[in-house]
Each structure stands twice: as structure tokens, then as C-alpha cells.
Enzyme design. Structure first.
Site, PDB file in Angstrom:
ATOM      1  N   GLU A 295       0.850  -1.194   0.000  1.00 28.33           N
ATOM      2  CA  GLU A 295       0.000   0.000   0.000  1.00 28.33           C
ATOM      3  C   GLU A 295       0.882   1.239   0.000  1.00 28.33           C
ATOM      4  OE1 GLU A 295      -2.817   0.360   3.177  1.00 28.33           O
ATOM      5  OE2 GLU A 295      -3.731  -1.613   2.832  1.00 28.33           O
ATOM      6  N   GLU A 349     -13.705   5.433  -0.112  1.00 27.82           N
ATOM      7  CA  GLU A 349     -14.576   4.509   0.625  1.00 27.82           C
ATOM      8  C   GLU A 349     -15.233   5.249   1.793  1.00 27.82           C
ATOM      9  OE1 GLU A 349     -12.810   0.375   0.982  1.00 27.82           O
ATOM     10  OE2 GLU A 349     -11.051   1.509   0.316  1.00 27.82           O
ATOM     11  N   LYS A 352     -15.476   3.939   5.762  1.00 31.70           N
ATOM     12  CA  LYS A 352     -14.322   3.665   6.604  1.00 31.70           C
ATOM     13  C   LYS A 352     -14.331   4.583   7.824  1.00 31.70           C
ATOM     14  CE  LYS A 352     -10.534   2.137   5.184  1.00 31.70           C
ATOM     15  NZ  LYS A 352      -9.161   1.970   4.684  1.00 31.70           N
ATOM     16  N   GLU A 358      -9.162   8.925   5.862  1.00 33.97           N
ATOM     17  CA  GLU A 358      -9.410   7.493   5.674  1.00 33.97           C
ATOM     18  C   GLU A 358     -10.381   7.230   4.534  1.00 33.97           C
ATOM     19  OE1 GLU A 358      -8.143   4.615   7.325  1.00 33.97           O
ATOM     20  OE2 GLU A 358      -6.642   6.160   7.748  1.00 33.97           O
TER      21      GLU A 358
END
Length: 492
Positions: A295, A349, A352, A358
Site C-alpha cells: 500500500e 470509501e 471507513k 481514511e
């Protein structure tokens, strides 16, 4: 390592073919409709760009089949998923895109204790999809060493689980699964020291019992040490000493760093972080284990007060990373080394938890529109991209945390529970909304929740407290103070 190699050059059989390819390339870069065509960045259907993490913690995401189309349109050279999602694995069948599948953390103890359990997991989750889907990596757990709550149950089970899965893969389907490489994704916090890079060392609580056996396994199976490496967080926590340009791969000679221990020169922050891992592995006797980046990336947005989280910086980081990795530069400690690299993430997203960053790492919004243009093969000239928006940093503006949805509680039970949680954390969080307090009026759930959420966030955000409360709270730059009721701001 398709995630980091350049795409094959076009055939030179005929000048007409070259002209057609050139026209297609121009269409890819300048025609919005053509930008969703996988042929634009995946000649022959085979991509050669950075990998992408495909998370699904969001509302109303496109189908798996459409998501694969978006991956290919961006030039993704590989994809990593956070479980063995059968719909995604079926959608990837026949594409040739390398896939990294992750074993959930909670499954690790049982897989470590039973070879039969490992065989059942492989038979149920991988065997039905191989070889149609090109599964290349099986990652056993996600950042397990970052979670001390599972230290007793899981940390030392990772390598035994990998060993059992390795045997199961070699036996499964007559050995057709044996080429799958095993690893585990670890965050940078597995290190106790990372600066300068030559001082890199693993934490004392995991070095001998967990990391050494892991490196031994990776070395024996010729697999990779997968690391989640985010220059954004290192920069955001040290803005006084690390320049933004250095973190974004565009630092000038004046910002280059020379490691006093090795004499190696660093031109960007990611290389520093990766070479700290290399040094740490070397100190345990496994300095030749290959490295992969499971990542990395940069947030395209965040809460007020989260410096540098914006579209301009995210696009700059990912474009520069793609261009850099297309040349297989390795790192100063390992020049020319090829590394699989996976960007985080495919989508923003929205479910999250945690701070706003985030939920803002995506290349796409869930409605399938691009957050910004990027060619993950690294071949698109920088001058061909449209202008980026201003940086729009919000860290210099005061911010507050209030009840989401315009200050109206859609679920009063959930809001009451969140309010109670905020008030139970001490430090006088909710004194002002007690009877007789400056913020008691208006005596409504909505008003009290906004005050409690903000008071909690301001008191505890530097210690990890977030303005989220399971999606019930949001940040704002509009001061919610009223009358004699004063809401503390992020600048107070």
C-alpha cells in the site's frame, strides 16, 4: 512483477500500425469517452502499470465487472483485494491481471493450528478461480503487528499459517497453485527506527519471535516482504523538517538527503522509508529478501486540519510514482530492483471509520468518475494532463466537529449512544451541556450531540480521537457557537 514494468513497445511491422497506435494514444489522453477503454493503457489487454488496492468499504460501489474495467482504464498492472471475494475473482477471470488475495486476520489462528484447515481454505477460496484468474500473491493478514489486541492470538501464528497454506497450495489441484507467493502486509510501525534509513531496525517485541521466522520463510520461498509505506503520514507529522516536494517526488537538489551511515543520496521520502526496511532486514541476516509495496498513496481530501490532503497533492504523488516505477529504479540501497507496488485505493470509501483522510484515497468516486486523471503505466507525459485544482489546504482554518446531516438526528438511538460515549471520556467533555451549563440550551438531542462531538474531538484528536462516531459526525468550518455557548475550535 507486472505492476512495475513498462508496457511492451508496439510492433514495428508496418508504418500504418504505428500510426493507428499513435492515434489511439492521443485519443486515450485527450478524449474523455476513450479514457474508459482498457485498450488505452493495456495494449493487448495486458496492463503494466502500478497495482491498485480494491477496497469495498463504501456505499453504492460499481459492480465487480465494472470495477475491473475501471482498473484497466487507469492502466493498473495488478490488483489487491482484502479477502477472497468470489465476485471480484470471477470478474478478473480471463483478464490476465495479477491478483493479490488477502487472508483475513481473524482466520490466521485456525490456519496456523491445522494443515487441514489450510487445505480447506485454499480449496474453497482459491482453487475454483485458478488458473482463469491470475492469483500471484496470497497475503496472510493485514498489518497484524499494528494491532496489539491480537498479539497473543495472532502475531506468532502468522508464519505457521503461511507454512500450512504453502503446503496446501503445493498439493492443491495437482500443483497448479504452487506458483502463488505467500507473504503478509506489514505497516512501517513494525520498525522501531527508520531514520536515517541505515538505522532501520525492527521492534524488539517482534524482531526475533515474528520477523526473523517470517524473513526465513520469505527467503526460502523467494517471496516478498510486503510493506505499507505512506510518505503522507511521515510528512504530515514532520512538516517542519520534511518538505512537501520531497514527499511528492519533486524535490530539488537542495532537499536531497545523504544518509550519514551509508553515504547514499535520497531524492524522495518513499525511498528513505523502503531502505529503512531493507536495513532492518539486513540486521536480522536477511538483507536479500525482496521488497514489495502493498500500500502507498496520498489522500485526495480530509477533515479540516488535515494538512496536505487534497486532489492536487494526490495526483502529483501518484503520477510521479507511476512514472518513477515504470523505469524500475529500485532504491539507493537496491538500485534497479523490481518491486510490485500497489496504490491505495480504487475508490473513495465512505464507510471507513476514522479521520476524513481514511475515506479519501481513491482514484475514482463510487459513481465511477475519476477523482483526477492518472495513467498508472507512467507513460503519459505530464504536460498532457489537464490543470490540477489549487492545493486548497484547510489546516490553517478553524474547524469544528458537529452532528452530520445538517444537525438533525436521523437515528436518535445511535446519536444518543454516541453522545453518551463522548461524555464518558472525562476531561470535562460535557460539563457545558449539563443543567445550568453555558450550552445546556437548547435542551435538544441534536444540539447536545454537536457540542459533545466537538468537545470530544478537540480534546482527544491529537491522541487519535476522530470526528466520525460511526458516520454520525462531520467536520465544518462554520462556527456552531451561539449566544454564550462557545464551541472550541481546532485553532484554539
Amino acid at each position: 512483477m507486472a505492476a512495475t514494468t513498462t508496457a511492451p513497445s508496439p510492433s514495428h511491422h508496418a508504418a500504418a500500425v504505428i500510426l493507428l497506435l499513435a492515434a489511439a494514444a492521443l485519443a486515450c489522453h485527450f478524449n474523455v469517452a476513450a479514457a474508459v477503454d482498457p485498450k488505452c493503457h493495456c495494449p493487448g489487454g495486458r496492463c503494466r502499470g502500478l497495482g491498485v488496492n480494491y477496497g469495498t468499504v463504501a456505499d453504492d460501489l460499481p459492480t465487480a465487472a465494472r470495477s475491473v474495467q475501471l482498473l484497466r482504464a487507469a492502466g493498473a498492472g495488478a490488483v489487491k483485494i482484502y479477502d477472497a471475494n468470489p465476485s471480484i475473482l470471477r470478474a478478473l477471470a480471463g483478464t490476465g491481471i495479477p491478483v493479490a488475495v488477502m487472508v483475513p486476520n481473524e482466520a490466521i489462528p485456525s490456519l496456523a493450528s491445522s494443515g487441514a484447515a489450510a487445505e480447506r481454505w485454499v480449496a474453497a477460496n482459491l482453487a475454483p478461480h485458478i488458473p482463469a484468474t491470475r492469483v500471484m500473491y496470497l497475503l496472510v493478514g493485514n498489518e497484524v503487528l499494528s494491532n496489539r489486541a491480537i498479539s497473543g492470538s495472532t502475531w506468532r501464528a502468522v508464519v505457521p499459517a503461511m507454512s500450512n497454506l504453502h503446503r496446501a497450495l503445493r498439493r492443491g489441484r495437482g500443483g497448479i497453485l504452487r506458483k502463488v507467493k505467500l507473504g503478509t502486509a506489514l505497516a512501517m510501525d513494525a520498525l522501531s527506527a527508520s531514520y536515517p534509513p541505515s538505522a532501520g531496525a525492527f521492534r524488539g517485541d517482534v524482531a526475533d519471535d515474528v520477523i526473523r521466522p517470517l524473513l526465513q520463510f520469505l527467503n526460502a520461498t523467494r517471496s516478498y516482504y510486503f510493506v505499507d509505506a505512506y510518505p503522507y503520514f511521515a510528512w504530515a507529522g514532520n512538516r517542519g523538517t520534511i518538505s512537501l516536494d520531497y514527499a511528492l517526488f519533486q524535490g530539488g537538489a537542495s532537499s536531497h538527503y545523504v544518509d550519514p551511515g551509508t553515504g547514499l543520496t535520497y531524492t524522495n521520502l518513499l525511498d528513505q522509508m523502503l531502505d529503512a526496511v531493507v536495513a532492518a532486514m539486513g540486521k536480522l541476516g536477511y538483507g536479500s529478501v525482496r521488497l514489495a509495496v502493498s500500500e502507498t498513496g496520498w489522500p485526495n481530501g480530509g477533515d479540516s486540519g488535515e494538512a496536505g490532503a487534497n486532489v492536487r497533492n494526490a495526483a502529483t504523488y501518484n503520477r510521479n510514482l507511476a512514472a518513477r516505477m515504470s523505469r524500475n529504479p529500485g532504491t539507493p540501497a537496491r538500485p534497479g530492483a523490481k518491486m510490485p507496488v500497489f496504490l491505495f485505493s480504487l475508490y473513495n470509501e465512505d464507510q471507513k471509520p476514522g479521520p476524513g483522510t481514511e475515506r479519501h484515497w481513491g482514484l475514482y468516486f463510487p459513481n465511477q468518475t475519476r477523482v483526477y486523471d492518472v495513467d498508472l503505466t507512467g507513460r503519459r507525459p505530464s504536460r498532457s494532463y489537464p490543470p490540477l485544482p489549487p492545493a486548497d489546504d484547510t489546516d490553517s482554518s478553524p474547524a469544528w466537529c458537529v452532528l452530520a446531516g445538517g444537525g438533525k438526528a436521523a437515528n436518535e438511538t445511535a446519536v444518543q449512544a454516541a453522545l453518551d460515549y463522548a461524555c464518558q471520556q472525562g476531561s470535562g467533555t460535557c460539563v457545558a451541556i449539563q443543567p445550568g451549563g453555558a450550552c445546556y440550551e437548547p435542551d435538544t438531542l441534536d444540539a447536545h450531540a454537536s457540542y459533545a462531538f466537538n468537545s470530544y474531538w478537540q480534546k482527544f484528536r491529537n491522541a487519535g480521537g476522530t470526528c466520525f462516531f460511526n458516520g454520525l459526525a462531520e467536520t465544518t468550518t462554520k462556527d456552531p457557537s451561539h449566544g454564550s455557548c462557545k464551541f472550541e475550535s481546532s485553532m484554539d
